[in-house]
Design a protein around this motif. Structure first.
Motif, mmCIF file in Angstrom:
data_model
loop_
_atom_site.group_PDB
_atom_site.id
_atom_site.type_symbol
_atom_site.label_atom_id
_atom_site.label_comp_id
_atom_site.label_asym_id
_atom_site.label_seq_id
_atom_site.Cartn_x
_atom_site.Cartn_y
_atom_site.Cartn_z
ATOM 1 N N LYS A 70 0.624 -24.584 30.279
ATOM 2 C CA LYS A 70 -0.682 -24.723 30.913
ATOM 3 C C LYS A 70 -1.664 -25.430 29.971
ATOM 4 O O LYS A 70 -2.427 -26.318 30.387
ATOM 5 N N MET A 73 -0.657 -29.045 29.829
ATOM 6 C CA MET A 73 -1.071 -29.698 31.059
ATOM 7 C C MET A 73 -2.569 -29.980 31.034
ATOM 8 O O MET A 73 -3.033 -31.040 31.465
ATOM 9 N N GLN A 74 -3.339 -29.025 30.519
ATOM 10 C CA GLN A 74 -4.777 -29.224 30.425
ATOM 11 C C GLN A 74 -5.096 -30.375 29.473
ATOM 12 O O GLN A 74 -5.936 -31.240 29.761
ATOM 13 N N ASP A 75 -4.357 -30.377 28.304
ATOM 14 C CA ASP A 75 -4.558 -31.484 27.353
ATOM 15 C C ASP A 75 -4.196 -32.821 27.981
ATOM 16 O O ASP A 75 -4.896 -33.830 27.788
ATOM 17 N N SER A 77 -4.219 -33.522 31.108
ATOM 18 C CA SER A 77 -5.232 -33.869 32.107
ATOM 19 C C SER A 77 -6.446 -34.491 31.448
ATOM 20 O O SER A 77 -6.986 -35.508 31.908
ATOM 21 N N GLU A 78 -6.855 -33.875 30.324
ATOM 22 C CA GLU A 78 -7.994 -34.453 29.600
ATOM 23 C C GLU A 78 -7.659 -35.849 29.067
ATOM 24 O O GLU A 78 -8.465 -36.777 29.152
ATOM 25 N N GLN A 80 -5.441 -37.904 30.273
ATOM 26 C CA GLN A 80 -5.371 -38.809 31.420
ATOM 27 C C GLN A 80 -6.767 -39.227 31.864
ATOM 28 O O GLN A 80 -7.012 -40.388 32.197
ATOM 29 N N ALA A 81 -7.671 -38.283 31.828
ATOM 30 C CA ALA A 81 -9.052 -38.616 32.195
ATOM 31 C C ALA A 81 -9.644 -39.619 31.215
ATOM 32 O O ALA A 81 -10.281 -40.605 31.600
ATOM 33 N N LYS A 84 -8.087 -42.924 31.825
ATOM 34 C CA LYS A 84 -8.677 -43.586 32.989
ATOM 35 C C LYS A 84 -10.019 -44.203 32.638
ATOM 36 O O LYS A 84 -10.331 -45.334 33.040
#
Length: 441
Positions: A70, A73-75, A77-78, A80-81, A84
């Motif tokens: 988890k 995944m959070q890392d 996601s960050e 990936q953000a 982007k």
């Protein structure tokens, strides 16, 4: 009776004891079975407890893994953000760079068009300048020719005036000599005028040659400096290679003494191209060495040759580089091209060839070695006064120079030739112990 009763009582007691023993055995067996059941239950309970502990540990590990995933995944996601956001920023930068690139390409095309125009304009100017220089050279050459022609006309006018005065004196009867004396004086007068014209022309061309030499001398010095810069590293490399070659030869002699002495000769194909690792001669000969090398291509005649000057240059290289003749030991009379003419003192003319023969045989001593090489035309001419007799001749480069002058003087045409009798006479004056080698090609 008492004994029997005692025996029966003992037997009954024994049977009772046996029965009790059997019962105890059965009780023991049951106890053992119960104990085994208890042990198996205890082992089963232990195994179940262990399995439960392992399962609990696995559950703990799984929970920790899930929590770790988890967090990852959070890392992600960050990340990936952020990616982007960076991609969006890079898209903007890319658009700006594409706009700048487009602008630069437009400027480059504009500069290329301007450069092409400048190059075309420069080429046009260069061609115009070349044309103007060629026209200027043509005008200067024409002016020079006109000047020479005017000077020749002035000299010819003076000669004609002298001839006219001489003819008038002869017609008026003032000339007291014979007709033969008159013809001789007339021819001398014309010959003196021709000599004056030739001397003036020679002085003019000497001055032109000096001017050209003064212009070319800085270029020659610069080329010599450049050749020196190129030649020094090559010479150092060659010396290093020669030292290495000498070392290898010595090593070869030490390893194979039975074939030593057969590896010192320089291959014939390399003669004149490289310096030998050893001197060409073990000791200098007791006499001096001199050589005359002559090469005639007859480039101005109706039947020119191709290659005679190359043969003469090859012989000169053989003498200078392979046989180690000194510079003052070789006289070269070689006819070169019009773009790189030979000085008049080194042209293979009849006068220079005879002077070269005199230089070759002058002060010759016993044990001297003389060498004469001629590459060009040979001819046979009739001997005057001897019917059917001919003599061999060498044809110099100026063999036809006298024809026009003699035809104008109406004395019969003749060629400038070097007879073999003159060569033989020059060599015949040598000492008998002087060696002379003659090569006629």
């Amino acid at each position: 009776f008492e004994a029997l009763s005692k025996q029966e009582a003992a037997q009954r007691q024994a049977a009772d004891g046996k029965n009790r023993l059997e019962g105890l055995r059965r009780d023991l067996a049951q106890a053992k079975a119960e104990l085994q059941k208890v042990e198996s239950g205890r082992r089963l309970a232990t195994q179940r407890a262990a399995a439960t502990a392992v399962q609990e540990q696995r559950d703990v590990d799984e929970r920790s893994k899930v929590s770790l995933l988890k967090e990852q995944m959070q890392d992600l996601s960050e990340t990936q953000a952020k990616a982007k956001m960076e991609a969006h920023f890079l898209e903007g930068v890319k658009e700006e760079l594409n706009a700048e690139l487009k602008k630069l390409r437009e400027e480059m095309h504009a500069l290329a068009d301007a450069l092409a125009f400048q190059v075309e304009h420069g080429n046009l100017q260069y061609n115009t300048v070349e044309k103007l220089e060629a026209d200027l050279q043509n005008v200067e050459a024409a002016t020079e020719e006109v000047t020479l022609a005017l000077h020749e006309n002035d000299l010819l006018g003076e000669i004609l005036q002298r001839e006219y005065d001489l003819l008038n004196s002869k017609i008026d009867g003032q000339y007291q000599g014979s007709l033969k004396d008159f013809a001789t004086e007339f021819f001398k007068l014309r010959q003196s005028g021709e000599e004056e014209r030739r001397q003036d022309e020679l002085a003019h061309w000497k001055q032109a040659a000096e001017e050209v030499e003064s212009e070319l001398w800085p270029m020659i010095e610069e080329v010599k400096m450049q050749n020196g810069k190129i030649e020094d590293p090559v010479r150092e490399c060659l010396e290093a290679l020669l030292v290495e070659c000498g070392t290898k030869v010595q090593d070869f002699e030490k390893r194979f003494p039975e074939v030593s002495g057969s590896v010192h000769s320089l291959p014939p194909s390399l003669h004149g191209l490289v310096e030998a690792s050893r001197p060409a001669r073990k000791k200098d000969p007791p006499g001096r060495r001199k050589a005359v090398v002559i090469g005639c291509n007859y480039s101005k005649s109706h039947a020119p040759l191709a290659g005679c000057n190359n043969d003469a240059w090859n012989i000169q290289c053989l003498l200078r580089h392979s046989l180690r003749f000194k510079e003052d030991e070789v006289l070269s009379l070689i006819e070169c091209t019009e773009t790189c003419p030979t000085p008049s003192s080194r042209q293979p003319t009849k006068a220079n060839i005879l002077a070269g023969l005199r230089w070759l045989t002058r002060d010759a001593l016993p044990n001297d070695s003389l060498f004469l090489f001629f590459s060009g035309y040979g001819a046979q001419v009739p001997v005057l006064g001897q019917l059917g007799a001919h003599q061999g001749c060498l044809v110099p480069a100026d063999f036809a120079e006298d024809l026009q002058q003699l035809q104008q003087a109406a004395q019969g045409a003749s060629y400038r030739l070097v007879t073999l009798a003159e060569v033989t006479a020059a060599l015949g004056m040598l000492h008998t112990d002087c060696k002379a080698t003659v090569v006629l090609d």
